[in-house]
Scaffold this motif. Structure first.
Motif, PDB file in Angstrom:
ATOM      1  N   GLY A 146       6.255  16.149  -4.651  1.00 28.69           N
ATOM      2  CA  GLY A 146       5.270  15.756  -3.644  1.00 28.69           C
ATOM      3  C   GLY A 146       3.875  15.943  -4.206  1.00 28.69           C
ATOM      4  N   VAL A 156       7.501  -0.037   0.656  1.00 27.27           N
ATOM      5  CA  VAL A 156       7.571   1.152  -0.205  1.00 27.27           C
ATOM      6  C   VAL A 156       6.228   1.407  -0.883  1.00 27.27           C
ATOM      7  CG1 VAL A 156       8.640   2.144  -2.270  1.00 27.27           C
ATOM      8  CG2 VAL A 156      10.051   0.977  -0.566  1.00 27.27           C
ATOM      9  N   GLY A 193       4.955   4.730   0.318  1.00 26.50           N
ATOM     10  CA  GLY A 193       5.370   5.641  -0.749  1.00 26.50           C
ATOM     11  C   GLY A 193       6.875   5.630  -0.907  1.00 26.50           C
ATOM     12  N   GLY A 194       7.351   6.116  -2.045  1.00 28.97           N
ATOM     13  CA  GLY A 194       8.786   6.190  -2.271  1.00 28.97           C
ATOM     14  C   GLY A 194       9.133   6.032  -3.733  1.00 28.97           C
ATOM     15  N   ASN A 235      11.849   8.819  -7.958  1.00 26.86           N
ATOM     16  CA  ASN A 235      11.041  10.036  -7.983  1.00 26.86           C
ATOM     17  C   ASN A 235       9.864   9.767  -7.050  1.00 26.86           C
ATOM     18  OD1 ASN A 235       9.679  12.409  -8.626  1.00 26.86           O
ATOM     19  ND2 ASN A 235       8.697  11.502 -10.424  1.00 26.86           N
ATOM     20  N   PRO A 236       9.928  10.233  -5.778  1.00 26.23           N
ATOM     21  CA  PRO A 236       8.957   9.806  -4.754  1.00 26.23           C
ATOM     22  C   PRO A 236       7.504   9.942  -5.193  1.00 26.23           C
ATOM     23  CG  PRO A 236      10.706  11.067  -3.734  1.00 26.23           C
ATOM     24  CD  PRO A 236      10.924  11.174  -5.218  1.00 26.23           C
ATOM     25  N   GLN A 237       6.781   8.831  -5.085  1.00 28.73           N
ATOM     26  CA  GLN A 237       5.365   8.775  -5.415  1.00 28.73           C
ATOM     27  C   GLN A 237       4.564   8.396  -4.168  1.00 28.73           C
ATOM     28  OE1 GLN A 237       3.761   9.193  -8.768  1.00 28.73           O
ATOM     29  NE2 GLN A 237       5.673  10.334  -8.794  1.00 28.73           N
ATOM     30  N   THR A 276       6.976  11.380   5.454  1.00 32.07           N
ATOM     31  CA  THR A 276       8.074  12.101   4.817  1.00 32.07           C
ATOM     32  C   THR A 276       8.967  11.092   4.098  1.00 32.07           C
ATOM     33  OG1 THR A 276       8.050  13.801   6.540  1.00 32.07           O
ATOM     34  CG2 THR A 276      10.026  13.641   5.183  1.00 32.07           C
ATOM     35  N   ILE A 277       9.125  11.278   2.794  1.00 32.56           N
ATOM     36  CA  ILE A 277       9.992  10.421   1.980  1.00 32.56           C
ATOM     37  C   ILE A 277      11.288  11.185   1.728  1.00 32.56           C
ATOM     38  CG2 ILE A 277      10.187   9.066  -0.125  1.00 32.56           C
ATOM     39  CD1 ILE A 277       7.852   8.216   1.600  1.00 32.56           C
ATOM     40  N   SER A 278      12.401  10.655   2.223  1.00 36.87           N
ATOM     41  CA  SER A 278      13.694  11.334   2.089  1.00 36.87           C
ATOM     42  C   SER A 278      14.612  10.538   1.168  1.00 36.87           C
ATOM     43  CB  SER A 278      14.353  11.511   3.460  1.00 36.87           C
ATOM     44  OG  SER A 278      13.562  12.333   4.297  1.00 36.87           O
ATOM     45  N   ARG A 279      15.190  11.239   0.220  1.00 40.11           N
ATOM     46  CA  ARG A 279      16.179  10.659  -0.672  1.00 40.11           C
ATOM     47  C   ARG A 279      17.418  11.555  -0.645  1.00 40.11           C
ATOM     48  NH1 ARG A 279      13.406   7.165   0.149  1.00 40.11           N
ATOM     49  NH2 ARG A 279      12.102   5.902  -1.231  1.00 40.11           N
ATOM     50  N   SER A 329      13.498  15.604  -0.538  1.00 37.51           N
ATOM     51  CA  SER A 329      12.674  15.161   0.584  1.00 37.51           C
ATOM     52  C   SER A 329      11.280  15.750   0.385  1.00 37.51           C
ATOM     53  CB  SER A 329      13.271  15.637   1.917  1.00 37.51           C
ATOM     54  OG  SER A 329      12.451  15.244   2.997  1.00 37.51           O
TER      55      SER A 329
END
Length: 512
Positions: free
Chosen positions: A12, A281, A285-286, A289-291, A329-332, A336
């Protein structure tokens, strides 16, 4: 022999300490463990080539490198430099007396030069928090990290420089940045100024109100009326960033790799203007590897969406939650992360496909129902989160050619800053709220009290103009901001009257 160095992984907008343990012993194999990705595993080739370039050697023994904690995935090429230092120490080619006093990060080229990395600022903040003496990193990133005080920022250009520094053979002065000068320079460095705008006094007034209360704005008008020109000048009247806001903003841009070698602290509020072909996205964001996306890159600043109805419906709808919660919040499957997204939304649009509905001179050629269909491309829930609806009309020739000087951005910014100070005092007991636009519904009733005459006016306006129920809270918030600009303790009838006129799209039948 076992050697230990320290690096960091960015998750993050925060960093986590990573311990890099290197063991050189009997055998001929090379192992890297601790959830490294492909880029980290490939460091073996870059490190070996760099060591040979400066006359060192890669041990022809069993080398085990452990990246701890082992349950955090390590990504990217920034672990090259600490791995190289650990190998030199563990193979007893060099002795570094202060190796464990520094966090070390950097990507190596095959000739031993260092390339810049992402996420330097959160790593520097984490290094200071963990009590490290300093941070050794590529010279191109040193200015960015130097805004963190009480930490020695050692910028190096090559692997050899880093080796000689840790051996104690050479001294490198830590880089220092005076953040006070950065803030001062930023106030003198706006590319656009309201002094350049002729006419459009009512739109300037709406922008001043939006800046003072942190309100979202949508401008509706024909092409060439000046919507984009006015939006670009909004950051110049926003109050200066506080140090805390500047650090937050810089961390996001650091993680996204948007800072150049000469950048340190971002002291101007961001202005982001993505094209209408942007994906959801890219906006929110997302990624694997969340950016951070555009809404996070505009944190503490302005997100400008030009030609709003041309954006894909799915793209606009993903903004509804960030506009409400001011974070995303970006959840994978395996991770997260939260990215801050406290931005002002400024949108512009034509009133119809041809652009000339309600134009004072040109005639609209759109058929029956076409205008309403065009406006319906923007959903009601999204409009519900926009406080000011401003109709922009073309500038008359007399105003365009007038010699009269318009008010400068610095003058408007002074009034905006005073109004914001009043709001900070008002919400002192609620640190998460610092402007009128952020007030929740239950607080609106306490803060935005109106007298009997004001209630009568508001009731009449809602009935006669056909204002929707969702306009009620928005009108009260905007009227509170107008009162703050007038340095008034109470919301007066004239403040309410001005706020009511900024709800164009809530009027029944506005589009025929």
């Amino acid at each position: 022999m076992v050697a230990k160095t320290f690096g960091s992984a960015v998750s993050g907008v925060d960093a986590k300490l990573i311990t890099i343990e290197v063991n050189v012993g009997q055998g001929t194999s090379f192992y890297m463990v601790g959830l490294p990705d492909s880029a980290v595993k490939e460091s073996q080739q870059r490190v070996e080539s760099s060591l040979k370039f400066f006359g060192y050697r890669m041990p022809r023994q069993k080398v085990v490198i452990n990246l701890a904690p082992a349950d955090i995935r390590k990504e990217g090429s920034s672990y090259d430099l600490p791995i190289a230092m650990g190998i030199l120490q563990a193979s007893e080619q060099v002795f570094f007396p202060a190796l464990e006093d520094y966090i070390i990060m950097g990507e190596l080229a095959l000739d031993g030069r260092l390339r810049p990395i992402k996420g330097v600022l959160p790593i520097a903040i984490e290094a200071r928090k963990k009590g490290f003496r300093g941070f050794i990193l590529p010279m191109e990133n040193a200015r960015e990290a130097s805004i963190v005080n009480n930490l020695d920022i050692i910028g190096v250009d090559t692997l050899e420089q880093a080796i000689h520094f840790l051996e104690g053979k050479t001294e490198i002065a830590p880089m220092v940045t005076d953040t006070r000068n950065v803030f001062y320079d930023s106030l003198q460095d706006y590319a656009f100024d309201f002094a350049d705008v002729q006419g459009q006094e009512n739109i300037k007034r709406a922008m001043e109100i939006a800046a003072a209360g942190g309100h979202n704005v949508i401008m509706i008008g024909p092409p060439g009326a000046g919507k984009t020109m006015l939006a670009k000048r909004l950051p110049s009247i926003l109050p200066p960033l506080s140090l805390h806001e500047a650090l937050e903003t810089t961390k996001i841009h650091s993680v996204a790799g948007k800072l150049g070698p000469q950048d340190s602290l971002i002291a101007q509020r961001p202005f982001r203007s993505p094209h209408h072909t942007i994906s959801d996205v890219a906006l929110v964001g997302g990624g694997g590897n969340p950016q951070p996306g555009e809404i996070s890159l505009s944190h503490n600043g302005v997100l400008f969406l030009d030609e709003l109805p041309e954006f894909k419906r799915t793209v606009l709808e993903v903004m509804r939650q960030p506009l409400e919660e001011r974070k995303v919040t970006i959840s994978r499957a395996k991770v997260s992360v939260d990215f801050p997204a406290n931005f002002m939304l400024i949108a512009s649009m034509n009133p119809c496909p041809c652009g000339y509905y309600n134009h004072p001179e040109k005639e609209c050629v759109c058929g029956p129902g076409v205008v309403q269909k065009y406006l319906n491309k923007v959903s009601g829930p999204l409009l519900d989160r926009i406080d000011l609806h401003v109709e922009v009309t073309p500038v008359k020739f007399e105003e365009m050619t007038s010699d009269r000087k318009s008010e400068s951005s610095s003058s408007i910014r002074e009034r905006v800053a005073l109004a914001r100070e009043n709001q900070v005092d008002r919400f002192a007991e609620s640190p998460a709220i610092y402007c009128n636009a952020m007030m929740p519904s239950h607080m609106v009733k306490e803060v935005c009290k109106i007298n009997a005459a004001g209630k009568t006016l508001l009731k009449t306006a809602m009935e006669r103009l056909g204002l929707s129920a969702r306009a009620y809270d928005r009108i009260l918030k905007v009227s509170r901001t107008i009162a703050d600009l007038a340095a008034s303790e109470e919301i007066k009838v004239e403040h309410l009257a001005e706020a009511i006129q900024y709800r164009s799209l809530d009027r029944e039948g506005w589009a025929g």
